[in-house]
Motif scaffolding. Structure first.
Motif, mmCIF file in Angstrom:
data_model
loop_
_atom_site.group_PDB
_atom_site.id
_atom_site.type_symbol
_atom_site.label_atom_id
_atom_site.label_comp_id
_atom_site.label_asym_id
_atom_site.label_seq_id
_atom_site.Cartn_x
_atom_site.Cartn_y
_atom_site.Cartn_z
ATOM 1 N N LEU A 1 -6.120 1.693 -1.566
ATOM 2 C CA LEU A 1 -6.652 1.310 -0.608
ATOM 3 C C LEU A 1 -7.011 0.172 -0.325
ATOM 4 C CD1 LEU A 1 -8.884 4.549 -1.301
ATOM 5 C CD2 LEU A 1 -7.677 4.407 0.546
ATOM 6 N N CYS A 2 -7.234 -0.705 -1.557
ATOM 7 C CA CYS A 2 -7.433 -2.139 -1.292
ATOM 8 C C CYS A 2 -6.448 -2.744 -0.598
ATOM 9 C CB CYS A 2 -7.456 -2.666 -2.694
ATOM 10 S SG CYS A 2 -8.785 -2.566 -3.534
ATOM 11 N N MET B 1 -6.760 -1.750 3.205
ATOM 12 C CA MET B 1 -7.862 -2.655 3.640
ATOM 13 C C MET B 1 -7.691 -3.974 4.092
ATOM 14 S SD MET B 1 -11.276 -1.093 2.160
ATOM 15 C CE MET B 1 -12.345 -1.715 3.434
ATOM 16 N N GLU B 2 -6.677 -4.417 3.243
ATOM 17 C CA GLU B 2 -5.940 -6.039 3.307
ATOM 18 C C GLU B 2 -5.445 -6.155 4.471
ATOM 19 O OE1 GLU B 2 -5.251 -8.754 -0.122
ATOM 20 O OE2 GLU B 2 -5.353 -6.546 -1.246
ATOM 21 N N SER C 1 0.933 -1.120 0.006
ATOM 22 C CA SER C 1 0.039 -0.051 0.015
ATOM 23 C C SER C 1 1.002 1.317 -0.116
ATOM 24 C CB SER C 1 -1.093 -0.031 1.128
ATOM 25 O OG SER C 1 -1.737 1.166 1.326
ATOM 26 N N LEU D 1 -11.532 -8.011 -2.113
ATOM 27 C CA LEU D 1 -10.286 -7.007 -2.181
ATOM 28 C C LEU D 1 -9.199 -7.438 -3.243
ATOM 29 C CD1 LEU D 1 -10.237 -6.009 1.562
ATOM 30 C CD2 LEU D 1 -11.065 -4.649 -0.301
#
Lengths: 250, 250, 250, 250
Positions: A154-155, A158-159, A117, A168
């Motif tokens: 963002l994916c 969130m992971e 990320s 995701l």
């Protein structure tokens, strides 16, 4: 290397990752368990890819060859190449953490996704703060790219908290494929391989068409990701006997 | 079709979905179980609606008729119609996944909501990057619309993780009704059906009034959604005997 | 004190916190339990640091000495110093809540992290709304800083809900170190300690270089945080006998 | 009523709610159970407050008296008053849902918080899209206010999913107090009650000072919220015998 070859290289880089993931993640859920040793070895190959990317940006004929400041002209040299080198550096860091997460070091679960990320946010902010020298179409193409980059970032973020979430992973994979194919599109628009100037930077029609075109790329990326999932499913279920070989391949 | 008829069509499209949902979701919670076969058949109708939308944008008398680039004038053709076609295309993709989620394919739970979210984000970004040719009021009207679009998109995205959350469904439904009624408003403001020019693009009073007006539409959308919920409750509880017929209707 | 010394002071301030945390958090997980009394005493030292920061901003030779409005010139005085005083004030408030959270007052768990988040958001918004008097490079340097500030603020905000999350603490620590080193960089760029003017405010190359430079700082901050974690691990596991002394030190 | 009296009225309105909550929420946790009937009756008073607000905006001597469009001058009338009427309308809707949530209607839990969030977002977007007629200081003051509004709106939105979270309630309360005191500040800055013009709209010093001033207001709001919590605690624990009377009061 802000020419066609550079964009093609970056596009290929992201396509390899996106297409690889689009097969890897469905297989993970079908087989429930991937060979960890094997996985670490595959990740070493990823790191090599990142290093190759860095070297290519630095040592192509018109690259900076590690020179950052020119004493002669009192100016910074080839900053665009350095910028992409920085991008590959962060993907490289994320790759190293990926390898270490398979080691007996007991890293906090999720650190690999966090670094991925961070790498994507870094890439996004580098494009955000880039100076486009009043080439409006160039800026427009990279603004569209930001949707794919920050979406993927963002994916991955969130992971960190929702690990192994199929949706995701599907989403992130599709954003990587989109990024890859859009880098190719940027290459074709700004510096076509058959020579000649790029598209007209002042025609507003080009802007509107490319906005739409970006979402057609995304529709295609979604279809490719879905097709690869279905293909993996068919392969595993239909041909269970040669599944051992497949597990080693990815 | 950027005229009154086009906006009316889009408005009707969103109103059908919003009003349909405003009855469907309360019934879902009251009856606890909807007929899956029936549901899939209803979703097929939705896909037909999306296809009709696409065809209407392409083949109205002043539409592009599938032509994208005019060789004669060296320019892109009817990009606004193509843009709405792209919008319907993504809603169509989300509809297909909706149908598949009732099939025995065992899609990841939440994929239908993700695709709906993608469709709404796509619609939002298409409006964001649209070139409004210095028509400030046009841009203002679509900026307000973005609140409804991105609001709905975020709702759908959260539903991927918080499935069957009544509040999110209520919220998303109200945003769809708002979108529908606002498209009608845009039609009346920019190209009134009784002919004549649209509203004055330079009067600042129009801007301030329309901002307020947007939120009055939203208050109305909330009231309609609430009224339909109450109506559904009354219908099911008061007339339990003909509930079977109702279940087939939605 | 918008000169080199001021930026160096702020940089040192954030580096002390960042580096302190980069050792404290890994130790917390290795020892599972820190001495609460000891911790409260350490936090008192933090509050002293904040007070020192406030006093330094106010009473340096060219500071405002608590004067806010000059009746002579009918104008506000030394607002930049006052702004940094406000920043230290909020960090001070967060420090006080930190101390109270170790008291028998039974504060809501997470209030300390919330106040830290508020302090960082305050700092961020102060920089956002600051008037840079058309010094574009100054503004660019502080825009980059905002990434570190808001990144850290979001981490702290998430820690309110996901308490004692290793990844978030790691992330927040790295953002504090980044902030510290970047304040030093700002000092060197805008008012070099060896005298002479700062960098050229109009050269676009400087902008692109500093954007990259910011992310190199971040790569370094990540490495330092990781190295300190590894060092803490090695220290505790390899030298378990003198661990009691260590627990008192942090 | 964009004068001092209007801003004072709005400020008082938000202060009443903020200060009320700053006592109500701590008591809720100390007593574990509030009298539901009583609570509904208190909420009726809130709705009356909203109605009073709407009436005041409409029927003050220089208000629009329900007239929206002037046929004589072909222009919209007193749109600022209408805008605040819209704001009170949404707070009124949220108040009605609040009352209904104590009724036997079995509303979805969280709908009251959602409507509060919608009311705050509406208020925020109304200020965002408001046309400030090139009065830069006016716009700056309302931009700062947006931090308080959207901060509160996000808190309320999170409370839909994390109900009865002490920290979020504390945070939201402090944002309401901040909004209230800032409306008073806006009144004093733009149209001082002792007559005379407002502050100089072109002096950059005013901008920087007011930015800081906003955060001093927030520090004060935090202290007031904390003090009221402590006071409630002391009142309940120290004087348990007259707690019944207190429960009826809030």
């Amino acid at each position: 290397m802000s020419s066609f070859k550079g964009n093609a290289l970056r596009g290929t880089f992201f396509l390899i990752f996106g297409l690889g993931w689009s097969v890897k993640y469905p297989l993970k859920y079908l087989s429930r368990k991937l060979n960890a040793d094997n996985q670490a070895r595959k990740n070493m190959i990823c790191i090599c890819l990142y290093c190759l990317g860095m070297l290519a940006e630095q040592f192509v004929p018109d690259g900076p060859h590690m020179g950052l400041y020119s004493g002669g002209t009192y100016s910074w040299e080839k900053l665009t190449n350095w910028q992409y080198t920085t991008m590959y550096l962060f993907y490289g860091l994320s790759g190293i953490v990926d390898v270490l997460s398979y080691s007996p070091l007991k890293l906090s679960l999720g650190l690999d996704r966090l670094l991925l990320s961070v790498a994507m946010f870094t890439e996004g902010f580098l494009f955000c703060f880039h100076d486009y020298n009043n080439t409006a179409l160039d800026q427009h193409l990279h603004s569209l790219l930001l949707i794919a980059i920050f979406g993927g970032a963002l994916c991955a973020l969130m992971e960190v908290f929702l690990r192994d979430h199929t949706i995701l992973e599907f989403f992130r994979t599709s954003f990587f494929i989109l990024q890859g194919s859009w880098f190719w599109q940027i290459g074709f628009v700004l510096s076509p391989p058959w020579g000649g100037p790029g598209w007209d930077q002042t025609d507003r029609g080009n802007f509107n068409f490319l906005t739409m075109c970006f979402f057609w790329h995304y529709a295609a990326a979604l279809l490719v990701t879905a097709a690869n999932s279905v293909f993996s499913y068919w392969y595993v279920v239909g041909q269970g006997n040669n599944f051992g070989a497949l597990k080693n391949a990815f």
